[in-house]
Design a protein around this motif. Structure first.
Motif, PDB file in Angstrom:
ATOM      1  N   GLY A  89       0.654   9.475 -13.876  1.00 28.78           N
ATOM      2  CA  GLY A  89       1.655  10.427 -14.337  1.00 28.78           C
ATOM      3  C   GLY A  89       2.986   9.834 -14.764  1.00 28.78           C
ATOM      4  N   THR A  90       3.080   8.506 -14.853  1.00 29.35           N
ATOM      5  CA  THR A  90       4.332   7.908 -15.302  1.00 29.35           C
ATOM      6  C   THR A  90       4.300   7.731 -16.818  1.00 29.35           C
ATOM      7  N   ASN A  91       5.356   8.145 -17.486  1.00 29.55           N
ATOM      8  CA  ASN A  91       5.475   7.947 -18.927  1.00 29.55           C
ATOM      9  C   ASN A  91       5.814   6.482 -19.168  1.00 29.55           C
ATOM     10  N   THR A  92       4.774   5.668 -19.398  1.00 33.26           N
ATOM     11  CA  THR A  92       4.989   4.225 -19.490  1.00 33.26           C
ATOM     12  C   THR A  92       5.765   3.840 -20.755  1.00 33.26           C
ATOM     13  N   HIS A  93       5.648   4.634 -21.811  1.00 34.61           N
ATOM     14  CA  HIS A  93       6.410   4.328 -23.032  1.00 34.61           C
ATOM     15  C   HIS A  93       7.905   4.412 -22.751  1.00 34.61           C
ATOM     16  N   LEU A  94       8.289   5.503 -22.092  1.00 37.58           N
ATOM     17  CA  LEU A  94       9.703   5.685 -21.760  1.00 37.58           C
ATOM     18  C   LEU A  94      10.163   4.571 -20.823  1.00 37.58           C
ATOM     19  N   LEU A  95       9.299   4.220 -19.860  1.00 39.68           N
ATOM     20  CA  LEU A  95       9.651   3.177 -18.901  1.00 39.68           C
ATOM     21  C   LEU A  95       9.923   1.849 -19.616  1.00 39.68           C
ATOM     22  N   LEU A  96       9.077   1.513 -20.606  1.00 39.79           N
ATOM     23  CA  LEU A  96       9.271   0.250 -21.316  1.00 39.79           C
ATOM     24  C   LEU A  96      10.551   0.285 -22.148  1.00 39.79           C
ATOM     25  N   THR A  97      10.887   1.457 -22.699  1.00 40.03           N
ATOM     26  CA  THR A  97      12.164   1.566 -23.412  1.00 40.03           C
ATOM     27  C   THR A  97      13.321   1.274 -22.452  1.00 40.03           C
ATOM     28  N   VAL A  98      13.231   1.835 -21.262  1.00 43.53           N
ATOM     29  CA  VAL A  98      14.291   1.622 -20.273  1.00 43.53           C
ATOM     30  C   VAL A  98      14.387   0.143 -19.891  1.00 43.53           C
ATOM     31  N   VAL A  99      13.218  -0.497 -19.674  1.00 48.70           N
ATOM     32  CA  VAL A  99      13.228  -1.916 -19.294  1.00 48.70           C
ATOM     33  C   VAL A  99      13.836  -2.766 -20.409  1.00 48.70           C
ATOM     34  N   PHE A 100      13.450  -2.484 -21.642  1.00 48.92           N
ATOM     35  CA  PHE A 100      13.969  -3.277 -22.762  1.00 48.92           C
ATOM     36  C   PHE A 100      15.479  -3.071 -22.898  1.00 48.92           C
TER      37      PHE A 100
ATOM     38  N   VAL B  97       0.836  -1.192   0.000  1.00 53.36           N
ATOM     39  CA  VAL B  97       0.000   0.000   0.000  1.00 53.36           C
ATOM     40  C   VAL B  97       0.878   1.253   0.000  1.00 53.36           C
ATOM     41  N   ARG B  98       1.882   1.244   0.870  1.00 56.66           N
ATOM     42  CA  ARG B  98       2.756   2.403   0.976  1.00 56.66           C
ATOM     43  C   ARG B  98       3.513   2.667  -0.325  1.00 56.66           C
ATOM     44  N   GLN B  99       3.968   1.584  -0.970  1.00 57.15           N
ATOM     45  CA  GLN B  99       4.682   1.750  -2.243  1.00 57.15           C
ATOM     46  C   GLN B  99       3.762   2.308  -3.316  1.00 57.15           C
ATOM     47  N   ASN B 100       2.490   1.847  -3.322  1.00 61.07           N
ATOM     48  CA  ASN B 100       1.507   2.416  -4.248  1.00 61.07           C
ATOM     49  C   ASN B 100       1.421   3.930  -4.072  1.00 61.07           C
ATOM     50  N   LEU B 101       1.398   4.363  -2.808  1.00 62.25           N
ATOM     51  CA  LEU B 101       1.242   5.798  -2.539  1.00 62.25           C
ATOM     52  C   LEU B 101       2.521   6.558  -2.884  1.00 62.25           C
ATOM     53  N   ASP B 102       3.662   6.022  -2.455  1.00 53.83           N
ATOM     54  CA  ASP B 102       4.932   6.713  -2.724  1.00 53.83           C
ATOM     55  C   ASP B 102       5.168   6.845  -4.225  1.00 53.83           C
ATOM     56  N   LEU B 103       4.821   5.777  -4.936  1.00 50.49           N
ATOM     57  CA  LEU B 103       4.976   5.787  -6.389  1.00 50.49           C
ATOM     58  C   LEU B 103       4.175   6.939  -6.999  1.00 50.49           C
ATOM     59  N   ALA B 104       2.918   7.050  -6.568  1.00 49.13           N
ATOM     60  CA  ALA B 104       2.065   8.099  -7.124  1.00 49.13           C
ATOM     61  C   ALA B 104       2.576   9.480  -6.719  1.00 49.13           C
ATOM     62  N   ALA B 105       3.061   9.590  -5.476  1.00 56.35           N
ATOM     63  CA  ALA B 105       3.513  10.898  -4.985  1.00 56.35           C
ATOM     64  C   ALA B 105       4.766  11.353  -5.706  1.00 56.35           C
ATOM     65  N   ARG B 106       5.582  10.383  -6.137  1.00 53.86           N
ATOM     66  CA  ARG B 106       6.854  10.762  -6.742  1.00 53.86           C
ATOM     67  C   ARG B 106       6.881  10.540  -8.244  1.00 53.86           C
ATOM     68  N   ALA B 107       5.716  10.196  -8.811  1.00 53.07           N
ATOM     69  CA  ALA B 107       5.713   9.896 -10.239  1.00 53.07           C
ATOM     70  C   ALA B 107       6.146  11.107 -11.044  1.00 53.07           C
ATOM     71  N   TRP B 108       5.912  12.271 -10.529  1.00 51.61           N
ATOM     72  CA  TRP B 108       6.249  13.468 -11.267  1.00 51.61           C
ATOM     73  C   TRP B 108       6.269  14.599 -10.272  1.00 51.61           C
ATOM     74  N   ARG B 109       6.990  15.628 -10.549  1.00 54.53           N
ATOM     75  CA  ARG B 109       6.974  16.795  -9.689  1.00 54.53           C
ATOM     76  C   ARG B 109       5.675  17.539  -9.911  1.00 54.53           C
TER      77      ARG B 109
ATOM     78  N   VAL C 189      12.057   3.719  -6.588  1.00 60.99           N
ATOM     79  CA  VAL C 189      10.797   4.102  -7.231  1.00 60.99           C
ATOM     80  C   VAL C 189      10.754   3.566  -8.664  1.00 60.99           C
ATOM     81  N   VAL C 190      11.905   3.584  -9.349  1.00 60.09           N
ATOM     82  CA  VAL C 190      11.924   3.045 -10.714  1.00 60.09           C
ATOM     83  C   VAL C 190      11.519   1.574 -10.692  1.00 60.09           C
ATOM     84  N   GLY C 191      12.042   0.830  -9.713  1.00 65.46           N
ATOM     85  CA  GLY C 191      11.701  -0.584  -9.598  1.00 65.46           C
ATOM     86  C   GLY C 191      10.219  -0.786  -9.324  1.00 65.46           C
ATOM     87  N   TRP C 192       9.658   0.062  -8.462  1.00 65.32           N
ATOM     88  CA  TRP C 192       8.209  -0.054  -8.192  1.00 65.32           C
ATOM     89  C   TRP C 192       7.430   0.231  -9.459  1.00 65.32           C
TER      90      TRP C 192
END
Lengths: 237, 289
Positions: B184-195, A94-106, B165-168
């Motif tokens: 808000g994650t650019n999934t296209h870019l992420l898949l390029t990085v994974v590949f 759960v926490r990773q789900n939240l941290d991920l969303a919080a840090r996905a972008w500035r 966070v990248v791993g998550w």
């Protein structure tokens, strides 16, 4: 205007599922998008969020044309789409789900961070080490809304939020919606549960076969016999 | 006893490079649901490239050549993802397989032009050319070096996937790419990085195993078969399972070669069939939803 949809058309392959929808929404409004299963509610919202391509028409968000934007860009711009169903990131906690969303972008800081989200949803604090895939439907819904808020949106779109929830959790959901409305957040909800959605919205649109059939303020939609029978809502005794 | 210990170390080094290649394959499969048949080509290019970089000189250049190969092959992987894979995510499995098979053929022909048809060799850097003696048993020190690198790669991947966070994000894109894009994650870019990461791991494995093998056309297909078996045994998409699978196949290969040389190549298929009979989704894989 926070959201301005003009003459939107969407196709799935050959089938013309959205046939010219126009919808306008002011900042701070809560709007319900109603209709039966298959009317096109979810497709409309997916097209707005950038998850499904728009064939024709225009979507403006806060004055900016976002019609062809991919989903991650609309999210970063402040339009947070919370999908329906079990859509938490299952293998993360759960926490990773939240941290991920919080840090996905500035995201621009509009006041939502993990600490504040946990204050609003204290249960998520208790569950923080739990794998998201093991949460109940209601807990997942809470997590998804929390995740949506961490993007610090100007517009929160909830797709079928009551789907699969117990009546008690639906009541909680209503409280959360009212709380967010109180904060001045613009909210767009698609629902089959029309009474629930209209109880927490200022205005509503009713979709049928990819077109808008009725549009009015929430209270007149609720009291109109025609609409009640159309939506299959029984008259309250 | 002595022979047994030496076998054990040799097993670990085989398991080590198999793990590095297969981890790349399983990472890419996990994130994209595509079996990349051209994954072995990245391995072969890593091996060929290291022979070019090191040249006829002794192993002195080997130190920087290995990481350079990993990075260069990773970059090739990024180009392949942008140019080919990206267009295939919504296609059927058969289309994806055919496209990666096409890539395998193109890479194989290109390798013939670049490096010719003959076998090439490269020597390991001098500190690893000898044998070392531990507790009365001597073994090739390069075997230990490969094992150490494989363990480092495994620990590094584990730390990345669980602690960063990248791993998550990589794990989130496996379970729900759309919901990830909506946060808000650019999934296209992420898949390029994974590949690119997957390709880089294959390139690293090829470069690191080069001093132990003869590098010739055809190793791309040989390794993709082994790597595929390793990942299927471990459970497609599971890094820990891949490590287990690599050890199992390493043991099967080494013991097979020593005690039943005529049957050595059969043994790994027997292991595969045995595992799949008991757990059709692999040792640590999840049953498909």
């Amino acid at each position: 205007m926070i959201l301005d949809i003009q003459d939107l058309h969407v196709y799935y392959g050959e089938s013309h599922v959205i046939q010219g929808i126009s919808l306008e929404m002011d900042r701070g409004e809560a709007v319900a998008l109603l209709g039966r299963n298959g009317a096109g509610k979810t497709t409309t919202m997916r097209a707005v969020a950038g998850l499904t391509p728009c064939a024709r028409g225009r979507v403006r968000f806060d004055g900016q044309d976002i019609t062809r934007w991919p989903a991650y860009r609309t999210a970063r711009r402040g339009l947070s789409f919370v999908p329906s169903g079990r859509r938490a990131f299952d293998t993360l906690t759960v926490r990773q789900n939240l941290d991920l969303a919080a840090r996905a972008w500035r995201f621009p800081r509009r006041g939502w961070d993990v600490a504040r989200v946990l204050k609003v949803f204290p249960l998520l604090e208790e569950l923080s080490g739990r794998r998201a895939g093991h949460l109940s439907g209601g807990e997942q819904q809470m997590l998804k809304i929390a995740r949506g808020l961490l993007a610090n949106p100007e517009l929160l779109i909830l797709d079928e939020p009551t789907e699969g929830l117990s009546p008690a959790v639906v009541k909680d959901l209503g409280r959360w919606l009212d709380l967010l409305r109180g904060e001045g957040l613009s909210i767009l909800v698609t629902e089959q549960n029309a009474l629930f959605a209209l109880a927490h919205a200022d205005r509503g649109y009713v979709l049928e076969k990819g077109r808008i059939r009725f549009a009015s303020d929430a209270s007149s939609l609720r009291s109109s016999d025609e609409i009640r029978s159309y939506l299959g809502v029984a008259r309250l005794a | 006893m002595h022979a047994f210990v030496v076998d054990l170390v040799s097993t670990l080094s085989t398991a080590g490079y198999l793990f590095i290649v297969s981890a790349g394959l399983t990472l890419v499969f996990g994130a994209m649901r595509v079996i990349n048949l051209a994954h072995g080509s990245f391995y072969m290019y890593g091996a060929f490239l290291v022979t070019t970089l090191v040249g006829a000189s002794s192993g002195a250049r080997f130190w920087w050549a290995v990481p350079a190969c990993a990075v260069a092959i990773g970059a090739v992987g990024a180009v392949v993802e942008l140019g080919v894979m990206r267009r295939l995510y919504r296609s059927e499995h058969l289309t994806q397989l055919l496209a990666t098979f096409g890539l395998l053929l193109i890479f194989a022909d290109l390798a013939l032009r670049l490096w010719g048809t003959g076998a090439r060799t490269v020597s390991s850097p001098s500190p690893f050319q000898g044998r070392i003696t531990i507790a009365g048993a001597t073994f090739p020190s390069y075997d230990i070096a490969i094992t150490v690198v494989a363990v480092l790669v495994g620990v590094g991947l584990w730390a990345m996937l669980t602690r960063t966070v990248v791993g998550w994000r990589i794990r989130a894109v496996v379970s729900d790419p759309e919901a990830l894009a909506a946060t808000g994650t650019n999934t296209h870019l992420l898949l390029t990085v994974v590949f690119a990461l997957g390709a880089g791991l294959a390139g690293l494995a090829g470069a690191i195993v080069a001093p132990q093998t003869s590098i010739a056309p055809g190793i791309d297909q040989a390794i993709i078969v082994s790597a595929f078996i390793v990942t299927v045994i471990g459970g497609l998409g599971s890094i820990a399972g891949t490590a287990l699978g690599a050890v199992l196949i390493g043991v099967a290969q080494t013991l097979g070669t020593r005690y039943a040389p005529n049957w050595a190549s059969t043994v790994i298929y027997v292991v595969l069939i045995a595992v799949l009979a008991v757990r059709p989704w692999g040792l640590l894989g999840a049953a498909e939803r």
